[in-house]
Design a protein around this motif. Structure first.
Motif, PDB file in Angstrom:
ATOM      1  N   GLY A  19     -10.042  32.136  56.475  1.00 49.02           N
ATOM      2  CA  GLY A  19     -11.133  32.905  55.880  1.00 49.02           C
ATOM      3  C   GLY A  19     -12.701  32.345  56.261  1.00 49.02           C
TER       4      GLY A  19
ATOM      5  N   LYS B 186     -13.824  36.057  54.988  1.00 53.58           N
ATOM      6  CA  LYS B 186     -12.973  35.949  54.018  1.00 53.58           C
ATOM      7  C   LYS B 186     -12.487  37.351  53.539  1.00 53.58           C
ATOM      8  CE  LYS B 186     -16.596  33.515  52.134  1.00 53.58           C
ATOM      9  NZ  LYS B 186     -17.044  32.816  53.397  1.00 53.58           N
ATOM     10  N   ARG B 187     -13.301  38.464  53.902  1.00 48.74           N
ATOM     11  CA  ARG B 187     -12.741  39.565  53.134  1.00 48.74           C
ATOM     12  C   ARG B 187     -11.590  40.213  53.975  1.00 48.74           C
ATOM     13  NH1 ARG B 187     -13.195  45.041  54.691  1.00 48.74           N
ATOM     14  NH2 ARG B 187     -13.339  46.573  52.771  1.00 48.74           N
TER      15      ARG B 187
ATOM     16  N   LEU C  67      -8.715  38.118  52.929  1.00 44.03           N
ATOM     17  CA  LEU C  67      -8.221  38.376  51.611  1.00 44.03           C
ATOM     18  C   LEU C  67      -7.383  39.924  51.855  1.00 44.03           C
ATOM     19  CD1 LEU C  67      -8.587  38.008  48.619  1.00 44.03           C
ATOM     20  CD2 LEU C  67     -10.409  39.625  48.593  1.00 44.03           C
TER      21      LEU C  67
ATOM     22  N   LEU D 252      -5.623  33.300  47.377  1.00 39.96           N
ATOM     23  CA  LEU D 252      -6.541  34.589  46.804  1.00 39.96           C
ATOM     24  C   LEU D 252      -7.802  34.095  45.836  1.00 39.96           C
ATOM     25  CD1 LEU D 252      -3.739  37.167  45.697  1.00 39.96           C
ATOM     26  CD2 LEU D 252      -5.194  37.436  47.634  1.00 39.96           C
TER      27      LEU D 252
ATOM     28  N   LEU E  64     -10.435  32.280  48.492  1.00 41.41           N
ATOM     29  CA  LEU E  64     -10.898  33.397  48.904  1.00 41.41           C
ATOM     30  C   LEU E  64     -11.983  34.323  48.210  1.00 41.41           C
ATOM     31  CD1 LEU E  64      -8.045  34.679  51.311  1.00 41.41           C
ATOM     32  CD2 LEU E  64     -10.049  33.291  52.160  1.00 41.41           C
ATOM     33  N   SER E  65     -11.435  34.616  47.208  1.00 38.57           N
ATOM     34  CA  SER E  65     -12.359  35.280  46.020  1.00 38.57           C
ATOM     35  C   SER E  65     -13.545  34.412  45.789  1.00 38.57           C
ATOM     36  CB  SER E  65     -11.500  35.827  44.958  1.00 38.57           C
ATOM     37  OG  SER E  65     -10.353  36.539  45.288  1.00 38.57           O
TER      38      SER E  65
END
Length: 496
Positions: A75, A80-81, A84, A120, A123-124
């Motif tokens: 990421g 990262k998006r 994700l 998740l 990354l979030s």
């Protein structure tokens, strides 16, 4: 200055934040939703208690611990998006496969695929730094991370309701629907990540780290079955130490390390990782024992139930309800971390959270004969979890440069996961050591002792946070502390 467009949201990034919260919930809810299925899976899939445990917990635990640092690093280096979205898609496939599992082996395999879901969270948390304006980052980090702890009680409640009224397969259908909703929300509302510089993947480092984590977690998972003093368990723990040492040595010399050693050992990042480990150990003692205490003596044969003179005789659903007030109290606590830090300093939220958990643990150890006592005690514990869970990503955010934020959060998440494995096994070991005379049934004194041990762990974590979490540089988040400690860590690793 250009005026805001008509209809623009009053708070920039709100929809993106909600999408990321959905992504995190799609991981955290599914984990505890499955806990009530242990006995049911053993019967319906014609497997042993160990097989059911691997399907519900162990396979996902091992896969997530190994994959989370790798996915987090991807990421940071590839966006990262983008990573994700791929992770959510794999998580969705794991849910679909688990819902259609034809035997325990296939269920274990699909649950291992779902191990990607732990990534998740880091990354979030990394994306929150990009989608929110600076003055809202602390709030976003606190709310998102606080929901992870809060989802434990809600997941047990939802899982109990589904299991009581439908097949266990509907748990994965519900989980898959939540993942699909999160996937659509991220596609729609989360903007592309900031440009990153892709680096060659450190496969050797990933292999070494994976071996180290598998050795430790497999030893913790199989210790009760194989025996803690058995050669296999001792060999696994020794292997974990050796692989960890080789991993650190390799990362110091690798041109593109999977994890810079400063993200593991640098100050104050190391303090945040130790805090996460202690928090995870504390959390899982209560996650395991409070529902078990609430359910006893339900489910026991009549002759055994007569010997158990404690517990509330609650259903799985009612046991989950005991945790809900603590869950709800933890949410405002997590969102208040920024204000607490502003008034009392960066070490205060973590120390305060662990201290509150210790106070609640002491109350639980002293008073757990009635449902209302457990509700009150866990209310204090849950409030503490809210502060502590939200404090950790804020500490990481303030000490880590933007190009490594997901990786650092990934390490912190794995540290809490390993702590959770230690806490759950510690709780089980204490209960096994304190049994009703002439039986294998746990005695009430076992619950009391385990609650005191969790209290001691939380209290030691609070003291550690007060003594070792250093005050960060003004205007945190620029990674100056990380840069300053790279040379110190390099010298430490090389033994210079």
């Amino acid at each position: 200055m250009t005026a805001p467009a008509a209809g623009a949201p009053a708070r920039p990034g709100t929809k993106a934040l909600l999408a990321l919260i959905l992504a995190v919930l799609s991981y955290s809810l599914v984990q505890t939703m499955l806990v009530p299925t242990l006995g049911i899976l053993q019967t319906e899939l014609d497997t042993s208690a160990a097989g059911a445990s691997w399907a519900v917990l162990s396979s996902t635990l091992l896969a997530s611990a190994v994959l989370t640092p790798l996915i987090s690093r991807l990421g940071d280096s590839h966006g990262k998006r983008r990573v994700l979205l791929v992770t959510l898609a794999l998580h969705l496939l794991g849910n679909i496969g688990a819902a259609a599992a034809w035997n325990v082996g296939s269920l274990i395999a699909f649950r291992a695929v779902q191990g990607v879901s732990l990534a998740l969270l880091p990354l979030s948390l990394g994306l929150i730094r990009e989608v929110l304006p600076p003055h809202r980052v602390a709030f976003g980090l606190g709310l998102t991370s606080g929901l992870v702890g809060g989802a434990a009680g809600l997941g047990l409640l939802v899982g109990g309701l589904i299991v009581d009224h439908a097949s266990w397969r509907w748990l994965f259908v519900a989980g898959g629907a939540l993942v699909l909703l999160a996937l659509a929300a991220v596609v729609r509302y989360v903007p592309e990540s900031r440009p990153s510089a892709p680096a060659r993947l450190d496969l050797a480092g990933a292999l070494l780290l994976g071996l180290a984590l598998v050795c430790v977690l497999l030893g913790l998972t199989e210790g009760p079955t194989w025996g803690w003093s058995s050669s296999r368990v001792i060999g696994l723990f020794v292997g974990g130490v050796l692989f960890s040492a080789v991993f650190l040595r390799w990362e110091r010399r690798a041109p593109h390390p999977l994890i810079d050693p400063a993200l593991l050992l640098g100050r104050p990042i190391a303090g945040a990782h130790i805090g996460a480990f202690l928090l995870g150990a504390t959390q899982f003692v209560f996650y395991v024992l409070v529902p078990k205490l609430a359910e006893l003596p339900t489910g026991l044969p009549p002759e055994a139930a007569r010997l158990v003179d404690y517990g509330f005789g609650a259903s799985v659903t009612a046991a989950g309800l005991i945790l809900i007030p603590g869950t709800l109290l933890g949410l405002p606590a997590s969102s208040a971390v920024g204000r607490v830090e502003g008034r009392l300093g960066p070490r205060a939220p973590l120390a305060l959270g662990l201290a509150l958990s210790a106070v609640g643990g002491a109350v639980m150890a002293l008073f757990h004969a009635r449902e209302w006592q457990a509700v009150v005690a866990y209310g204090v514990i849950g409030t503490g979890f809210g502060f502590a869970m939200a404090a950790l990503p804020k500490l990481i955010h303030d000490a880590t440069p933007p190009h490594a934020i997901a990786t650092a959060n990934g390490i912190n998440t794995v540290a809490r996961t390993v702590g959770g494995a230690v806490g759950s096994q510690l709780a089980a070991a204490v209960l096994a050591s304190r049994t009703i005379s002439g039986t294998s049934l746990p005695d009430d004194s076992g619950f009391t002792l385990a609650f005191w041990i969790a209290t001691a762990i939380a209290a030691s974590g609070a003291l550690y946070a007060l003594m070792t979490v250093n005050r960060l540089t003004t205007g945190g988040g620029n990674g100056q502390e990380f840069i300053r400690t790279k040379k110190e860590v390099a010298d430490q690793v090389m033994g210079e």
